[in-house]
Design a protein around this motif. Structure first.
Motif, mmCIF file in Angstrom:
data_model
loop_
_atom_site.group_PDB
_atom_site.id
_atom_site.type_symbol
_atom_site.label_atom_id
_atom_site.label_comp_id
_atom_site.label_asym_id
_atom_site.label_seq_id
_atom_site.Cartn_x
_atom_site.Cartn_y
_atom_site.Cartn_z
ATOM 1 N N ASP A 94 0.807 -1.174 -0.079
ATOM 2 C CA ASP A 94 0.111 -0.013 -0.239
ATOM 3 C C ASP A 94 0.972 1.202 -0.039
ATOM 4 O O ASP A 94 1.927 1.413 0.656
ATOM 5 C CB ASP A 94 -0.729 0.243 1.391
ATOM 6 C CG ASP A 94 -1.731 1.068 1.357
ATOM 7 O OD1 ASP A 94 -1.886 1.850 0.177
ATOM 8 O OD2 ASP A 94 -2.607 1.341 2.337
ATOM 9 N N ARG A 95 0.464 2.252 -0.945
ATOM 10 C CA ARG A 95 1.021 3.552 -0.880
ATOM 11 C C ARG A 95 0.238 4.671 -0.685
ATOM 12 O O ARG A 95 0.609 5.874 -1.294
ATOM 13 C CB ARG A 95 1.941 3.474 -2.417
ATOM 14 C CG ARG A 95 2.925 2.544 -2.730
ATOM 15 C CD ARG A 95 4.127 2.501 -1.729
ATOM 16 N NE ARG A 95 4.986 1.585 -2.436
ATOM 17 C CZ ARG A 95 6.284 1.014 -1.594
ATOM 18 N NH1 ARG A 95 6.205 1.456 -0.142
ATOM 19 N NH2 ARG A 95 7.201 0.117 -2.093
ATOM 20 N N GLU A 96 -1.029 4.367 -0.322
ATOM 21 C CA GLU A 96 -1.979 5.450 -0.455
ATOM 22 C C GLU A 96 -1.726 6.660 0.396
ATOM 23 O O GLU A 96 -2.087 7.649 -0.036
ATOM 24 C CB GLU A 96 -3.502 4.769 -0.034
ATOM 25 C CG GLU A 96 -3.742 3.694 -1.224
ATOM 26 C CD GLU A 96 -5.062 3.086 -0.741
ATOM 27 O OE1 GLU A 96 -5.779 3.656 0.196
ATOM 28 O OE2 GLU A 96 -5.741 2.290 -1.581
ATOM 29 N N ASP A 97 -1.086 6.463 1.614
ATOM 30 C CA ASP A 97 -0.892 7.643 2.417
ATOM 31 C C ASP A 97 0.137 8.577 1.765
ATOM 32 O O ASP A 97 -0.188 9.969 1.976
ATOM 33 C CB ASP A 97 -0.434 7.134 3.850
ATOM 34 C CG ASP A 97 -1.498 6.422 4.583
ATOM 35 O OD1 ASP A 97 -2.658 6.527 4.201
ATOM 36 O OD2 ASP A 97 -1.069 5.737 5.579
ATOM 37 N N VAL A 99 0.780 8.976 -1.486
ATOM 38 C CA VAL A 99 0.312 9.317 -2.432
ATOM 39 C C VAL A 99 -0.838 10.603 -2.227
ATOM 40 O O VAL A 99 -1.113 11.847 -2.863
ATOM 41 C CB VAL A 99 -0.652 8.289 -3.547
ATOM 42 C CG1 VAL A 99 -1.438 8.935 -4.675
ATOM 43 C CG2 VAL A 99 0.332 7.449 -4.205
ATOM 44 N N ASP A 100 -1.349 10.427 -1.116
ATOM 45 C CA ASP A 100 -2.388 11.380 -0.649
ATOM 46 C C ASP A 100 -1.622 12.643 -0.106
ATOM 47 O O ASP A 100 -1.943 13.819 -0.540
ATOM 48 C CB ASP A 100 -3.096 11.226 0.557
ATOM 49 C CG ASP A 100 -4.081 9.906 0.427
ATOM 50 O OD1 ASP A 100 -4.432 9.789 -0.817
ATOM 51 O OD2 ASP A 100 -4.685 9.002 1.025
ATOM 52 N N TYR A 103 -0.742 14.482 -3.546
ATOM 53 C CA TYR A 103 -1.885 15.181 -3.945
ATOM 54 C C TYR A 103 -2.241 16.202 -3.325
ATOM 55 O O TYR A 103 -2.721 17.393 -3.863
ATOM 56 C CB TYR A 103 -2.920 14.152 -4.325
ATOM 57 C CG TYR A 103 -3.159 13.642 -5.828
ATOM 58 C CD1 TYR A 103 -3.230 14.591 -6.758
ATOM 59 C CD2 TYR A 103 -2.995 12.269 -5.845
ATOM 60 C CE1 TYR A 103 -3.483 13.932 -8.364
ATOM 61 C CE2 TYR A 103 -3.137 11.707 -7.175
ATOM 62 C CZ TYR A 103 -3.267 12.428 -8.312
ATOM 63 O OH TYR A 103 -3.427 11.845 -9.371
ATOM 64 N N GLN A 212 -3.399 2.820 -7.986
ATOM 65 C CA GLN A 212 -4.711 3.111 -7.134
ATOM 66 C C GLN A 212 -5.799 2.647 -7.905
ATOM 67 O O GLN A 212 -6.848 2.428 -7.112
ATOM 68 C CB GLN A 212 -4.562 4.573 -6.788
ATOM 69 C CG GLN A 212 -3.288 5.026 -6.073
ATOM 70 C CD GLN A 212 -2.928 4.301 -4.837
ATOM 71 O OE1 GLN A 212 -3.689 3.908 -4.101
ATOM 72 N NE2 GLN A 212 -1.582 4.054 -4.744
ATOM 73 N N ARG A 215 -6.243 -1.054 -7.581
ATOM 74 C CA ARG A 215 -6.324 -1.456 -6.268
ATOM 75 C C ARG A 215 -7.944 -1.393 -5.934
ATOM 76 O O ARG A 215 -8.686 -2.050 -5.319
ATOM 77 C CB ARG A 215 -5.469 -0.713 -5.231
ATOM 78 C CG ARG A 215 -5.931 -0.881 -3.801
ATOM 79 C CD ARG A 215 -5.048 -0.147 -2.847
ATOM 80 N NE ARG A 215 -3.854 -0.669 -2.808
ATOM 81 C CZ ARG A 215 -3.147 -1.458 -2.303
ATOM 82 N NH1 ARG A 215 -4.160 -2.185 -1.456
ATOM 83 N NH2 ARG A 215 -1.985 -1.929 -2.217
ATOM 84 N N SER A 216 -8.413 0.079 -6.378
ATOM 85 C CA SER A 216 -9.766 0.238 -6.097
ATOM 86 C C SER A 216 -10.855 -0.787 -6.732
ATOM 87 O O SER A 216 -11.844 -1.095 -6.355
ATOM 88 C CB SER A 216 -10.106 1.751 -6.555
ATOM 89 O OG SER A 216 -10.320 1.784 -7.999
ATOM 90 N N ILE A 436 6.107 5.694 -4.932
ATOM 91 C CA ILE A 436 4.760 5.742 -5.126
ATOM 92 C C ILE A 436 4.460 5.213 -6.557
ATOM 93 O O ILE A 436 3.299 5.256 -6.735
ATOM 94 C CB ILE A 436 4.009 7.191 -4.946
ATOM 95 C CG1 ILE A 436 4.710 8.084 -5.946
ATOM 96 C CG2 ILE A 436 4.292 7.805 -3.574
ATOM 97 C CD1 ILE A 436 4.087 9.464 -6.018
#
Length: 474
Positions: A94-97, A99-100, A103, A212, A215-216, A436
């Motif tokens: 997971d790399r979402e944090d 990436v957030d 952005y 992302q 993953r979604s 990321i």
């Protein structure tokens, strides 16, 4: 036409040989185009194209109101970033944090935004777009408040089909489905072709938006080895298709995000052949294809698609109007299914902005704008490379993209660019950390820099600051 092309390339090679042999040195001014024409008898077009070709090779640079000069980059030995070697696995990190966070920097007005890949407002024809908006409201039924037909604005689709000749396509208006941006087109394709639990393959590194999105949708991503100049490795594609159950392939054939790599034409042909042989759809993201630095637009995989196995997605979000959300897909033999997916998930594309872009294409304004922005981006890229080589620690590796927006920088393995990201923020600079761009434990010492900002002394100093910060980490 062929003889003219051959002549300008011949002349470009002569200039390159003069630079590399030392006959022309860094800082030397080249003769003006008129002087060369008078001396050689070549046409203005031939000499201009030759100079532009040599500039795209990062050997000379154009200085406003002055002429062409031998670039500093020509004297430097540039080491390209290492090829990726991902494990052929579907286990995703997971790399979402992170990436957030990247952005989230868009909301901060005081940052030097080297992290996000879209053109600065200063590079866009905003006044002309505003006029187009007023005109569109006048000519559309109900001033553009009504839904478009499901397939999309007919004016825009017609002009996109006409524009396809630039990459060797022969599309018709009926081949095109419009979407609210390129990522929406890719999403519609993945929703159509896959279901949760399926595996897709892609290059590595790859645009984090693709990761992302996958993953979604509950998809597994298998990242394949990739060369930072020539793109995804053919043998890896062939081996993976022959030994794994793959539902789709997603890749950027031209000026990939983030590496800037471009598949050679022969590689494009072979990938299409492999996809056709194994009956695996290829979702091609060609959003940067119009932003080339050479003299002609590169082909894409769709150029070589005879069976309809390629779903080619694109947009003007990186070249003309990011916020207009104008994208499209030529879905080949999957058109009916993709159109149904669009109906279920979107219904209609934005009416007014799609009409504006259709008119922009129709009236030749897009082509005129592209000529200007390509030259700016080419100069920016050269300035970035030169400043990185001057300012960053010895051993830094940097890509040499031939188009697009991105520079891929590989630092010493001691430097973690996720931590470096936070350090740079303290100096009001935002970068995109390398990790990321992969679901695997890769690229921790790499970063992506966007050269979509107007070049200035302040921007040069920001890059130099990054170099000084990097040196302190060693």
């Amino acid at each position: 036409m062929k003889s003219s092309n051959y002549l300008y390339l011949q002349f470009a090679d002569v200039i390159e040989n003069q630079i590399k042999s030392g006959l022309l040195n860094v800082g030397d001014k080249l003769p003006s185009i008129r002087e060369v024409c008078a001396e050689t008898g070549y046409s203005m077009s031939t000499v201009s194209k030759a100079y532009y070709e040599v500039e795209s090779r990062s050997l000379i640079e154009s200085r406003p109101q002055s002429g062409y000069y031998v670039s500093n980059i020509s004297a430097r030995i540039i080491t390209e970033p290492s090829a990726s070697k991902p494990i052929l696995s579907v286990e995703n990190i997971d790399r979402e944090d992170l990436v957030d966070l990247v952005y989230g920097d868009m909301r901060k007005k005081d940052l030097t935004m080297l992290s996000l890949g879209f053109p600065s407002n200063e590079l866009l024809p905003i006044a002309k777009l505003n006029k187009g908006m007023v005109q569109a409201m006048r000519q559309l039924p109900n001033s553009g408040t009504s839904y478009e037909e499901i397939q999309g604005n007919s004016n825009l689709r017609k002009e996109i089909a006409r524009w396809s000749f630039t990459w060797g396509g022969s599309l018709t208006e009926d081949d095109i489905i419009t979407t609210p941006g390129c990522i929406s087109a890719i999403s519609d394709c993945l929703l159509t072709l896959t279901k949760p639990g399926d595996t897709i393959i892609t290059e590595s590194p790859v645009y984090f938006g693709i990761l992302q999105l996958a993953r979604s949708l509950g998809l597994y991503v298998m990242e394949l080895p990739t060369n930072m100049t020539t793109g995804i490795e053919l043998e890896a594609v062939k081996k993976t298709l022959s030994t794994n159950k793959v539902k789709a392939c997603v890749l950027m054939s031209n000026f990939s995000n983030p590496s800037g790599s471009m598949l050679p034409n022969e590689h494009k042909k072979e990938i299409v052949r492999l996809m056709d042989f194994y009956n695996v759809p290829l979702i091609e993201d060609d959003i940067h294809g119009d932003l080339y630095f050479g003299t002609s637009r590169p082909t894409n995989c769709k150029t070589y698609d005879e069976s309809g196995i390629v779903l080619c997605c694109s947009s003007v979000s990186k070249s003309l109007a990011p916020g207009y959300r104008v994208g499209w897909v030529s879905a080949g033999k999957f058109k009916k299914e993709v159109l149904r997916t669009k109906l279920y998930h979107t219904i209609s594309s934005p009416t007014i902005t799609h009409e504006v872009v259709g008119d922009f294409l129709k009236n030749g304004r897009y082509e005129n704008h592209l000529r200007k922005i390509r030259q700016i981006l080419n100069r920016n890229c050269n300035n970035y490379i030169n400043t990185v080589l001057e300012s960053f620690p010895a051993g830094t590796k940097v890509s040499q993209p031939q188009g697009g927006f991105f520079l891929w920088v590989e630092l010493d393995k001691k430097i973690d660019t996720a931590a470096f990201y936070h350090l740079a923020l303290k100096h009001n600079i935002s970068i995109a950390p390398g990790r990321i761009f992969s679901f695997q434990d890769q690229f921790s010492n790499c970063m992506r820099l966007s050269f979509g900002l107007p070049w200035s002394n302040e921007l040069r100093e920001s890059i130099r600051t990054l170099g000084r910060l990097a040196a302190k980490q060693l």
